[in-house]
Design a protein around this motif. Sequence first.
Motif, mmCIF file in Angstrom:
data_model
loop_
_atom_site.group_PDB
_atom_site.id
_atom_site.type_symbol
_atom_site.label_atom_id
_atom_site.label_comp_id
_atom_site.label_asym_id
_atom_site.label_seq_id
_atom_site.Cartn_x
_atom_site.Cartn_y
_atom_site.Cartn_z
ATOM 1 N N ILE A 1 35.970 28.668 43.687
ATOM 2 C CA ILE A 1 35.916 28.835 42.239
ATOM 3 C C ILE A 1 35.558 30.264 41.871
ATOM 4 O O ILE A 1 36.115 30.833 40.917
ATOM 5 N N ILE A 2 34.636 30.870 42.599
ATOM 6 C CA ILE A 2 34.264 32.262 42.324
ATOM 7 C C ILE A 2 35.469 33.177 42.483
ATOM 8 O O ILE A 2 35.729 34.052 41.643
ATOM 9 N N ASP A 3 36.214 32.987 43.557
ATOM 10 C CA ASP A 3 37.401 33.831 43.771
ATOM 11 C C ASP A 3 38.451 33.603 42.688
ATOM 12 O O ASP A 3 39.197 34.525 42.330
ATOM 13 N N MET B 1 38.500 20.250 47.727
ATOM 14 C CA MET B 1 38.742 21.662 48.026
ATOM 15 C C MET B 1 40.230 21.982 48.007
ATOM 16 O O MET B 1 40.639 23.048 47.543
ATOM 17 N N ARG B 2 41.047 21.042 48.476
ATOM 18 C CA ARG B 2 42.493 21.268 48.444
ATOM 19 C C ARG B 2 42.992 21.316 47.008
ATOM 20 O O ARG B 2 43.831 22.164 46.651
ATOM 21 N N ILE B 3 42.485 20.422 46.164
ATOM 22 C CA ILE B 3 42.878 20.429 44.745
ATOM 23 C C ILE B 3 42.521 21.766 44.108
ATOM 24 O O ILE B 3 43.340 22.379 43.404
ATOM 25 N N MET B 4 41.297 22.241 44.347
ATOM 26 C CA MET B 4 40.867 23.497 43.727
ATOM 27 C C MET B 4 41.645 24.684 44.276
ATOM 28 O O MET B 4 42.004 25.610 43.534
ATOM 29 N N GLY B 5 41.928 24.672 45.583
ATOM 30 C CA GLY B 5 42.685 25.769 46.168
ATOM 31 C C GLY B 5 44.105 25.837 45.660
ATOM 32 O O GLY B 5 44.615 26.916 45.319
ATOM 33 N N GLU B 6 44.754 24.673 45.559
ATOM 34 C CA GLU B 6 46.152 24.643 45.121
ATOM 35 C C GLU B 6 46.297 24.926 43.628
ATOM 36 O O GLU B 6 47.382 25.316 43.183
ATOM 37 N N ASN B 7 45.222 24.733 42.869
ATOM 38 C CA ASN B 7 45.300 24.907 41.422
ATOM 39 C C ASN B 7 44.393 26.033 40.923
ATOM 40 O O ASN B 7 44.034 26.063 39.741
ATOM 41 N N ALA B 8 44.057 26.960 41.807
ATOM 42 C CA ALA B 8 43.111 28.023 41.456
ATOM 43 C C ALA B 8 43.571 28.832 40.246
ATOM 44 O O ALA B 8 42.777 29.115 39.335
ATOM 45 N N SER B 9 44.831 29.185 40.215
ATOM 46 C CA SER B 9 45.331 29.996 39.096
ATOM 47 C C SER B 9 45.272 29.227 37.785
ATOM 48 O O SER B 9 44.876 29.773 36.747
ATOM 49 N N ALA B 10 45.654 27.961 37.831
ATOM 50 C CA ALA B 10 45.627 27.140 36.615
ATOM 51 C C ALA B 10 44.198 26.927 36.137
ATOM 52 O O ALA B 10 43.928 26.949 34.926
ATOM 53 N N ILE B 11 43.266 26.736 37.055
ATOM 54 C CA ILE B 11 41.862 26.563 36.681
ATOM 55 C C ILE B 11 41.340 27.839 36.036
ATOM 56 O O ILE B 11 40.663 27.796 35.000
ATOM 57 N N ALA B 12 41.675 28.985 36.624
ATOM 58 C CA ALA B 12 41.222 30.259 36.066
ATOM 59 C C ALA B 12 41.800 30.489 34.676
ATOM 60 O O ALA B 12 41.115 30.983 33.770
ATOM 61 N N GLU B 13 43.054 30.125 34.498
ATOM 62 C CA GLU B 13 43.681 30.294 33.185
ATOM 63 C C GLU B 13 42.991 29.413 32.142
ATOM 64 O O GLU B 13 42.820 29.808 30.984
#
Length: 318
Positions: A90-92, A56-68
């Motif tokens: 992930i939805i957000d 969850m920390r990985i996804m939170g810290e990299n949310a913008s990069a994942i979305a891109e």
Amino acid sequence: MPETPEVDPAFRDDVLNGLAAPIPAVPARWFYDRRGSELFDDITRLDAYYPTETEMRIMGENASAIAEATGRGAALVEFGAGSATKTPLIIDAIEPAHYVPIDISGDYLRDSADKLKADHPGLAVDPVEADFTKPFDLPSEIDGFERIGFFPGSTIGNFVPRSATDMLRHFRDILGDGAKLLIGMDRVKEIDRLKRAYDDPEGVTAAFNKNLLTRINRELNGTIPEDAFDHEARWNEMLGRIEMHLVANRDVSFEIEGQPFSFAKGETIHTENSHKYGKRAARALLLAGGWTPTHEWTDDADDFAVILAEAQPNRFAP
């Protein structure tokens, strides 16, 4: 009298055949009745169980990069959604048009889907009650949308490598050409730390493991004395995995659906594997399963990885 629960014939077959096998085992997917799903959620909140918090920390810290990397407005398809704990992150981030949670535990699935709908009123949520390891149909509502598979929690590690490869190919066939897959994989690390994560001091994982016996007794007219088995987590160095077992602490005999079984003290029922993958092994597994890794995010200690992959062209399609 209480109603007899409807029995899944696959559950009956897996239990009866599995316990009669030379190495007794029951597939881990049968952990997840309602109580099992609740206990697993409790496990994910334990201090010793690092994968959930780390992922969850990985996804939170990299949310913008994942979305891109994934794009927005797709259909998000989560395999084995459970309580969908990580899904809001992930939805957000990627703002999907549709969310399709898939889980074998129907009541639990519908409860978590209703909660997600309430928290994200603009999102179309279409739950599918199914065993994601078997063929099933995605809802027609997502036809025409790009598809992103979501398989967090290092669940892929529950499958032996051959089955994991088949599972990834199965996902590729379900999601289709042009799809992406966002998957969590746990890394190899210190053995003592791994064993603590699967045999916590609070005894929650032990209760989760032994709940399988409770389910067998309830749904399959079993007479298993549950106190005759103890939970044990083992590290298998040769196979690179944590194994969970139910170990007979005395000689014991019982019946399931009228079929007799006997276990000598020390004999085990193998209930779960959790394979750990190094960086190269994780990428090789995805490639063998029909997915090309394109992005990878990890924590500072490299304890866990979240990997994005693209579906390879299906050369065998007509």
